[in-house]
Write a protein that holds these residues in place. Structure first.
Motif, PDB file in Angstrom:
ATOM      1  N   MET A   1      47.501  39.613  18.679  1.00  0.00           N
ATOM      2  CA  MET A   1      47.910  39.600  17.268  1.00  0.00           C
ATOM      3  C   MET A   1      46.898  40.402  16.459  1.00  0.00           C
ATOM      4  SD  MET A   1      48.694  36.364  14.824  1.00  0.00           S
ATOM      5  CE  MET A   1      47.232  35.388  15.016  1.00  0.00           C
ATOM      6  N   ASP A   2      47.386  41.275  15.586  1.00  0.00           N
ATOM      7  CA  ASP A   2      46.492  41.989  14.682  1.00  0.00           C
ATOM      8  C   ASP A   2      46.881  41.654  13.266  1.00  0.00           C
ATOM      9  OD1 ASP A   2      44.838  43.308  16.433  1.00  0.00           O
ATOM     10  OD2 ASP A   2      46.345  44.812  16.883  1.00  0.00           O
ATOM     11  N   GLY A   3      46.003  40.991  12.582  1.00  0.00           N
ATOM     12  CA  GLY A   3      46.243  40.631  11.191  1.00  0.00           C
ATOM     13  C   GLY A   3      44.904  40.352  10.560  1.00  0.00           C
ATOM     14  N   PRO A   4      44.904  39.845   9.338  1.00  0.00           N
ATOM     15  CA  PRO A   4      43.628  39.564   8.682  1.00  0.00           C
ATOM     16  C   PRO A   4      42.933  38.349   9.299  1.00  0.00           C
ATOM     17  CG  PRO A   4      45.464  38.808   7.328  1.00  0.00           C
ATOM     18  CD  PRO A   4      46.064  39.512   8.507  1.00  0.00           C
ATOM     19  N   VAL A   5      41.601  38.347   9.248  1.00  0.00           N
ATOM     20  CA  VAL A   5      40.848  37.135   9.584  1.00  0.00           C
ATOM     21  C   VAL A   5      40.689  36.348   8.293  1.00  0.00           C
ATOM     22  CG1 VAL A   5      38.561  36.253  10.237  1.00  0.00           C
ATOM     23  CG2 VAL A   5      39.676  37.970  11.647  1.00  0.00           C
ATOM     24  N   VAL A   6      41.080  35.090   8.330  1.00  0.00           N
ATOM     25  CA  VAL A   6      41.090  34.265   7.120  1.00  0.00           C
ATOM     26  C   VAL A   6      40.183  33.049   7.308  1.00  0.00           C
ATOM     27  CG1 VAL A   6      43.394  34.987   6.373  1.00  0.00           C
ATOM     28  CG2 VAL A   6      43.168  33.045   7.929  1.00  0.00           C
ATOM     29  N   ARG A   7      39.746  32.524   6.175  1.00  0.00           N
ATOM     30  CA  ARG A   7      38.886  31.338   6.182  1.00  0.00           C
ATOM     31  C   ARG A   7      39.764  30.120   5.953  1.00  0.00           C
ATOM     32  NH1 ARG A   7      33.557  31.356   2.386  1.00  0.00           N
ATOM     33  NH2 ARG A   7      32.718  29.273   2.836  1.00  0.00           N
ATOM     34  N   ARG A   8      39.748  29.182   6.888  1.00  0.00           N
ATOM     35  CA  ARG A   8      40.508  27.941   6.732  1.00  0.00           C
ATOM     36  C   ARG A   8      39.538  26.854   6.261  1.00  0.00           C
ATOM     37  NH1 ARG A   8      45.232  30.028   5.955  1.00  0.00           N
ATOM     38  NH2 ARG A   8      46.345  30.770   7.810  1.00  0.00           N
ATOM     39  N   VAL A   9      39.741  26.399   5.043  1.00  0.00           N
ATOM     40  CA  VAL A   9      38.798  25.487   4.410  1.00  0.00           C
ATOM     41  C   VAL A   9      38.889  24.095   5.030  1.00  0.00           C
ATOM     42  CG1 VAL A   9      38.134  24.395   2.229  1.00  0.00           C
ATOM     43  CG2 VAL A   9      38.796  26.808   2.282  1.00  0.00           C
ATOM     44  N   ILE A  10      37.734  23.568   5.391  1.00  0.00           N
ATOM     45  CA  ILE A  10      37.605  22.230   5.979  1.00  0.00           C
ATOM     46  C   ILE A  10      37.044  21.315   4.889  1.00  0.00           C
ATOM     47  CG2 ILE A  10      36.426  20.910   7.810  1.00  0.00           C
ATOM     48  CD1 ILE A  10      38.415  23.013   8.928  1.00  0.00           C
ATOM     49  N   PRO A  11      37.551  20.092   4.731  1.00  0.00           N
ATOM     50  CA  PRO A  11      37.045  19.211   3.667  1.00  0.00           C
ATOM     51  C   PRO A  11      35.530  19.003   3.738  1.00  0.00           C
ATOM     52  CG  PRO A  11      38.999  18.267   4.709  1.00  0.00           C
ATOM     53  CD  PRO A  11      38.618  19.467   5.511  1.00  0.00           C
ATOM     54  N   SER A  12      34.908  18.879   2.571  1.00  0.00           N
ATOM     55  CA  SER A  12      33.456  18.647   2.490  1.00  0.00           C
ATOM     56  C   SER A  12      33.182  17.151   2.583  1.00  0.00           C
ATOM     57  CB  SER A  12      32.913  19.171   1.161  1.00  0.00           C
ATOM     58  OG  SER A  12      33.146  20.536   1.056  1.00  0.00           O
ATOM     59  N   ASP A  13      33.074  16.641   3.796  1.00  0.00           N
ATOM     60  CA  ASP A  13      32.877  15.186   3.924  1.00  0.00           C
ATOM     61  C   ASP A  13      31.742  14.878   4.892  1.00  0.00           C
ATOM     62  OD1 ASP A  13      33.914  15.963   6.272  1.00  0.00           O
ATOM     63  OD2 ASP A  13      35.633  14.613   6.275  1.00  0.00           O
ATOM     64  N   ASN A  14      30.780  15.792   5.024  1.00  0.00           N
ATOM     65  CA  ASN A  14      29.636  15.667   5.931  1.00  0.00           C
ATOM     66  C   ASN A  14      30.019  15.865   7.395  1.00  0.00           C
ATOM     67  OD1 ASN A  14      27.962  15.117   3.732  1.00  0.00           O
ATOM     68  ND2 ASN A  14      28.422  12.940   3.848  1.00  0.00           N
TER      69      ASN A  14
END
Length: 208
Positions: A1-14
């Motif tokens: 697959m060729d597409g953008p690399v994206v940031r998947r946000v993970i909750p800030s819970d330590n």
């Protein structure tokens, strides 16, 4: 697959490190309790390797500490999780734009990627198109003979550099924090840790 690399946000819970790893390895953002157990078991099973000098605390104390959902993970935990999954983990540091590679030299033939802002880990994924749903994410990449994973590597570094340009990182040596309990101000991670140890307060907010 060729597409953008994206940031998947993970909750800030330590538990962001564990849940980010859970997402890139198993498409599951709720793996923290299980992965904390994995790490504690690995550390407990090899007290010679995981000694007090290596861990910064006695083996048994570390095992109890890492099982606490309020405690954060870092390099030690990433190296153990890389071994557990049998894959390299690349962690891109926004402040330095450096890539720390865990599992290097083990000849693993797959790699997953995370991004780190000084305090928080998010997952990196290759998406078929900007805005595509998460279920289409590719998070595991084949490592070639040159120890490269192809275009995804450069795209991840570009993402880290762009985040650095926007200064979206926390300089943990020099940032200013206020204790949410007693409102005292501290500078840098070292002072925050010292204050937490002295008072038991762990609720800090960054302020400028």
């Amino acid at each position: 697959m060729d597409g953008p690399v994206v940031r998947r946000v993970i909750p800030s819970d330590n538990s962001c490190l564990f849940n980010a790893v859970g997402y890139v390895m198993e498409n599951n953002k709720n793996k923290a309790p299980e992965l904390r157990q994995v790490i504690a078991a690995a550390v407990a099973s090899d007290p010679e390797k995981y000694n007090e000098a290596f861990l910064g605390k006695p083996n048994e104390a570390y095992c109890a500490w890492i099982l606490d959902p309020e405690k954060w993970g870092g390099a030690i935990e990433l190296s153990i999780l890389s071994e557990y999954y049998g894959r390299e983990i690349a962690a891109y540091d926004i402040q330095t734009t450096r890539c720390d590679l865990y599992g290097q030299g083990k000849n693993y033939n797959e790699r997953a990627m995370l991004i780190y802002d000084g305090l928080h880990y998010d997952a990196l994924a290759m998406s078929p198109a900007e805005g595509a749903p998460e279920e289409f994410d590719q998070t595991i990449y084949v490592v070639d003979q040159n120890r490269s994973i192809g275009p995804a590597e450069g795209l991840a570094l570009d993402l880290a550099k762009e985040a650095h340009r926007k200064r979206s990182y926390t300089d943990t040596a020099n940032f200013t924090l206020r204790c949410g309990v007693c409102q005292i101000g501290v500078i840098g991670q070292k002072e925050a840790v010292e204050h937490a140890q002295a008072t038991g307060h762990v609720n800090f907010q960054e302020y400028k």
